[in-house]
Every structure is written in structure tokens, then in C-alpha cells.
Design an enzyme around this catalytic site. Structure first.
Site, mmCIF file in Angstrom:
data_model
loop_
_atom_site.group_PDB
_atom_site.id
_atom_site.type_symbol
_atom_site.label_atom_id
_atom_site.label_comp_id
_atom_site.label_asym_id
_atom_site.label_seq_id
_atom_site.Cartn_x
_atom_site.Cartn_y
_atom_site.Cartn_z
ATOM 1 N N HIS A 1 14.470 2.432 -0.142
ATOM 2 C CA HIS A 1 13.568 3.484 -0.624
ATOM 3 C C HIS A 1 12.716 3.980 0.554
ATOM 4 O O HIS A 1 12.001 3.209 1.178
ATOM 5 C CB HIS A 1 12.675 2.884 -1.713
ATOM 6 C CG HIS A 1 11.981 3.893 -2.562
ATOM 7 N ND1 HIS A 1 12.239 4.039 -3.903
ATOM 8 C CD2 HIS A 1 11.039 4.802 -2.267
ATOM 9 C CE1 HIS A 1 11.470 4.991 -4.405
ATOM 10 N NE2 HIS A 1 10.737 5.470 -3.433
ATOM 11 N N HIS B 1 3.317 -2.711 -2.285
ATOM 12 C CA HIS B 1 2.939 -2.249 -0.949
ATOM 13 C C HIS B 1 1.433 -2.319 -0.782
ATOM 14 O O HIS B 1 0.677 -2.068 -1.726
ATOM 15 C CB HIS B 1 3.417 -0.791 -0.774
ATOM 16 C CG HIS B 1 3.145 -0.204 0.568
ATOM 17 N ND1 HIS B 1 3.497 -0.822 1.744
ATOM 18 C CD2 HIS B 1 2.574 0.969 0.927
ATOM 19 C CE1 HIS B 1 3.153 -0.062 2.764
ATOM 20 N NE2 HIS B 1 2.579 1.022 2.299
ATOM 21 N N GLU C 1 -4.320 5.987 -1.281
ATOM 22 C CA GLU C 1 -3.369 6.856 -1.962
ATOM 23 C C GLU C 1 -3.949 7.321 -3.298
ATOM 24 O O GLU C 1 -4.277 6.508 -4.164
ATOM 25 C CB GLU C 1 -2.040 6.125 -2.184
ATOM 26 C CG GLU C 1 -1.369 5.714 -0.879
ATOM 27 C CD GLU C 1 0.045 5.195 -1.067
ATOM 28 O OE1 GLU C 1 0.713 4.959 -0.057
ATOM 29 O OE2 GLU C 1 0.477 5.031 -2.237
ATOM 30 N N HIS D 1 -5.229 4.137 -5.382
ATOM 31 C CA HIS D 1 -5.003 2.821 -4.798
ATOM 32 C C HIS D 1 -5.640 2.845 -3.417
ATOM 33 O O HIS D 1 -5.148 3.521 -2.514
ATOM 34 C CB HIS D 1 -3.507 2.515 -4.697
ATOM 35 C CG HIS D 1 -2.830 2.433 -6.020
ATOM 36 N ND1 HIS D 1 -1.481 2.607 -6.189
ATOM 37 C CD2 HIS D 1 -3.333 2.202 -7.259
ATOM 38 C CE1 HIS D 1 -1.171 2.462 -7.460
ATOM 39 N NE2 HIS D 1 -2.284 2.226 -8.136
ATOM 40 N N HIS E 1 -0.340 -2.013 -4.487
ATOM 41 C CA HIS E 1 0.106 -1.144 -5.567
ATOM 42 C C HIS E 1 1.612 -1.254 -5.719
ATOM 43 O O HIS E 1 2.333 -1.637 -4.805
ATOM 44 C CB HIS E 1 -0.326 0.308 -5.350
ATOM 45 C CG HIS E 1 0.161 0.931 -4.081
ATOM 46 N ND1 HIS E 1 -0.569 0.912 -2.918
ATOM 47 C CD2 HIS E 1 1.297 1.587 -3.786
ATOM 48 C CE1 HIS E 1 0.089 1.538 -1.962
ATOM 49 N NE2 HIS E 1 1.235 1.950 -2.465
#
Length: 447
Positions: free
Chosen positions: A292, A335, A341, A366, A372
Site C-alpha cells: 500500500h 502507522h 493527519e 490523528h 492510527h
């Protein structure tokens, strides 16, 4: 204002590509900016978004020729108790919590400026370093004789419900959901509502200006193409009525009276102007084999900070696309990021699954270095499902704002926020299941 006026068809990136526009043919002076006396009786005025000595590639300035100069105004008076009045050093709580907010209630009796609420921010506008995140909701137009500008930073406006007609000194912009608009620091504007009540977000950056990111090894095509940015054409209001002018400077709102209209520029040219962009024209890049990819590959606009390689803001579009990775967790993995974020759903949902209707318009934060990731049921499903190409639906649109700053929350936002990650002891800390068995692993028998 049934439609936005004719747009320029490209977004100049450097000062070597200035834009020019005139509402009356011949209003732009020929071969100079400051004739001794303009042949139409207009006043020259320049607005600078960078220092005079900035390099050509980043120099931001525009000349306007106005019916009356901006200097035709009264003295300023501070507006007490305005909802935008904030002191970032005393009014914000910096928390490691991961929070989410249900869609904010639409204040139908407010105009765009009065309906703004600060969610949070960081830094100090007086030293041009930091950011601020706002929600807005409104149901009435700003008064015809009112204008506003921020002396603190550029505003990136993201409508989620309803369209905005944004009248600026340099012309009109109509901005709909799934479109965005940037109004640079100091540019005066007014907002009316062609389709009634609206809701959305504003991202303000105190440092630098929003620009498209460099493409690097992507090459010359991809992400936001320059030709798709739209710039207003000159349009002026000719009146002798007095205008109320509002400004936000150093986090405090003041007002003054202005003779005539704030929108009386008959012609202009330069490299400092508002612009809009249709997110549906974004050329998404993606991973097509395994793992990803970082959301930075979806960056539409970026704004630098005073820290090298740490943007004050990366504005990211998470929209329709194909997922075609092999043997890969398709959903965002767990992460901890040095960047904070802030994300919001504009329509549909974040990914392949639709969001419940009552949550369309929700947002989440976050903070820097806070964990998160997805909930336990989503992770378990993603780890065990059959992997095949999937299409994110066309109506699934979300945005993500990454910032190098930790984001402090206002008391209003903190009280409305709900925990977004994990859980307490009563629900077994989020309900994540232990799968690993040390004894089997040591024997080499774990599959």
C-alpha cells in the site's frame, strides 16, 4: 451570479507567466504599470504576496487598476468576541488523542464568516509559521457591502455541501462540492450561496503559499495538471456606497469602513490571484503490484514550512481509483507519523465501503506520532478476503491534510470529539485479536 465568468485556461506556476485580465477593453496600461495619469481615471495598486527580492520563480505580485484605492478607508476597530478571535498560545489543547467528529450542524442563520469555527491549529501567524483548520456552515449570504480578508495566511476552501459564489477583488469563482478554491493572503472576498445552505472546511496556512507539488520521477503527466486550474476574469462593482471591511490579523478580527466597493478593480495582471480546481480532474497514481503506497502520491497542493522537507500542508485527494495490488493489505495499515493527519469525507466514503449517510461530512484528526489505523473488524476482513481488482466508486471522495505541526484543539472541538482508534479496557482495547503463538512460531509450524 448564475455562473462563474470566463476562466483562464491554465495556472501559471512562475512569475514569468503572469495572467492579465480587464473588464473594460484598454483598461490595462500598455508597456508600463504606473502611467502618470490613467486614461480612464483609475488608481494603480499592487498587492504583493512575496518580498520584492524573491526569486522570479516564487515572486507573487499583482497590479490592479481600481475606481478608488484601498486607502480610501476609515481607521480600524477590533471586533470583540468574534468567533474567529483566537490565541493559539492559550486557547488550544495539544493532545495525543485520535479523535473524530460527526458532521457539524449547519448554522442556517450565519453567513460564511460568522459560520466559521476553529477546530484547531498550531504556530503563530505573527511569525508566518503554522496552520489553522476551520469548519464552516452557513445559510445566508454575506451582506452586499461587506468584504473580508485574512492577513494571516492563504485560505484553502473545501465545500462539502452546497456551492459557494466567491466574489474576489480579481473576479468571481463558483466553487462546488468536490472542487476546491484558494484565496491567497490579503485578497479580499465575499461569499454568497447560490444553492442555499452550505458546509465544509477551510485550511489556512501561515507560511508560504499553496502550489502544485513537483512531479519528479512521475514525469510530466500525473496528479493535478496545470491546465485544469481556473482563474477568475476581472469584474468590478461600481458604487459609492460604504463597504464594511473585515480583516483577521494575528488571530483577531477588526473592521473598517471603505469608500465604495472592495471589488472595484477594472483590470489586473500578475502572479498573485485566487484559483479553483475540480478534484475530478486529478490524475491518480497508484501501486499496481504489492504494498500500500503512501498517501503523498495523491497530493494536489502543497505549502512549505520553515523546516526543509516538512510541508506546512500537503492537501491530498482520496477519490475514485482502482486497487489492483497482490497479496497486500488494501486498507491503510497501522502507522505513527511525524506529520499530523486531518481527514474529512466529502461524499460516499473513504474506500470501497460506503459511509452511513448520517456520517457523510465527518472528519477526524490523528496527531503527530499518535497511532492510527483501521478498526479490528475492518482489519480482520481485509486480512482474510479474496484479493482481486476493486474499483473505488465515483461518488467516494475524501480529503486528507498532512502537516508537520501537531494540531492543538479548541475547547469547542475537544468537547465534540469522539475517540477514533482503539478503545478502553472494557472493550478489550479496541477488540484486536491475538493471532501469534510463540510456541508454534519457535517450532517453525506457524502458517
Amino acid at each position: 451570479m448564475s455562473r462563474s465568468p470566463n476562466y483562464r485556461d491554465r495556472f501559471p506556476k512562475t512569475a514569468t507567466e503572469p495572467v492579465r485580465s480587464e473588464a473594460i477593453a484598454g483598461a490595462l496600461p500598455k508597456a508600463q504599470n504606473l502611467p502618470q495619469k490613467h486614461h480612464l481615471g483609475l488608481y494603480p495598486e499592487r498587492i504583493s504576496g512575496s518580498s520584492f527580492t524573491a526569486k522570479r520563480a516564487v515572486n507573487k505580485q499583482t497590479f490592479m487598476w481600481r475606481i478608488l484605492p484601498s486607502a480610501a478607508q476609515s481607521s480600524w476597530t477590533q471586533v470583540p468576541d468574534h468567533p474567529l478571535n483566537q490565541n493559539f498560545h492559550t486557547d488550544l489543547s495539544f493532545l495525543p488523542d485520535q479523535l473524530s467528529w460527526k458532521p457539524f450542524k449547519i448554522e442556517t442563520d450565519c453567513n460564511f464568516i460568522d459560520g466559521l469555527r476553529l477546530i484547531g491549529g498550531a504556530g503563530d501567524a505573527t511569525v508566518k509559521n503554522g496552520v489553522a483548520y476551520y469548519s464552516f456552515s452557513c445559510g445566508v449570504d454575506m451582506d452586499e457591502q461587506t468584504a473580508f480578508y485574512s492577513a494571516d495566511g492563504d485560505w484553502l476552501i473545501v465545500p462539502q455541501i452546497g456551492a459557494l459564489d466567491i466574489q474576489t477583488e480579481l473576479g468571481m469563482l463558483r466553487v462546488r462540492p468536490r472542487e476546491i478554491c484558494v484565496v491567497p493572503r490579503g485578497i479580499r472576498f465575499r461569499v454568497t450561496l447560490p444553492s442555499g445552505r452550505t458546509r465544509g472546511y477551510v485550511i489556512e496556512t501561515f507560511s508560504g503559499h499553496f502550489d502544485v507539488p513537483e512531479l519528479g520521477i512521475i514525469g510530466s503527466l500525473g496528479l493535478a495538471n496545470l491546465r485544469d486550474f481556473e482563474i477568475p476574469s476581472a469584474a468590478f462593482t461600481d458604487t459609492d456606497a460604504v463597504t464594511t471591511l473585515l480583516v483577521k490579523m494575528a488571530g483577531k478580527v477588526s473592521h473598517a469602513s471603505l469608500k465604495g466597493s472592495a471589488f472595484n478593480a477594472v483590470a489586473w495582471h500578475g502572479t498573485y490571484y485566487p484559483f479553483k480546481y475540480d478534484l475530478g480532474k486529478f490524475m491518480t497514481m497508484g501501486s499496481t503490484l504489492y504494498d500500500h503506497q503512501d498517501p503523498s502520491i495523491y497530493t494536489v497542493l502543497t505549502c512549505p514550512s520553515d523546516k526543509p522537507d516538512h510541508p506546512a500542508v500537503d492537501f491530498i485527494y482520496i477519490g475514485p481509483r482502482w486497487l489492483v495490488m497482490e497479496d497486500t493489505l488494501h486498507v491503510p495499515y497501522f502507522h505513527r507519523n511525524t506529520m499530523s493527519e486531518f481527514a474529512a469525507v466529502i461524499s460516499g466514503g473513504f474506500d470501497t465501503s460506503p459511509m452511513p449517510e448520517e456520517l457523510i461530512g465527518m472528519c477526524m484528526l490523528h496527531n503527530g506520532m499518535s497511532t492510527h489505523g483501521m478498526s479490528a473488524p475492518v482489519i480482520e476482513h481485509s486480512m482474510n478476503k479474496e484479493i482481486k481488482p476493486e474499483r473505488i466508486p465515483d461518488d467516494h471522495v475524501a480529503v486528507l491534510v498532512e502537516s508537520c505541526y501537531p494540531i492543538g484543539l479548541t475547547e469547542w472541538a475537544r468537547k465534540l470529539g469522539e475517540p477514533d482508534v482503539g478503545g478502553d479496557e472494557e472493550n478489550d482495547f479496541g477488540g484486536y485479536k491475538r493471532v501469534f503463538d510463540a510456541s508454534l512460531a519457535l517450532k517453525g509450524r506457524m502458517s
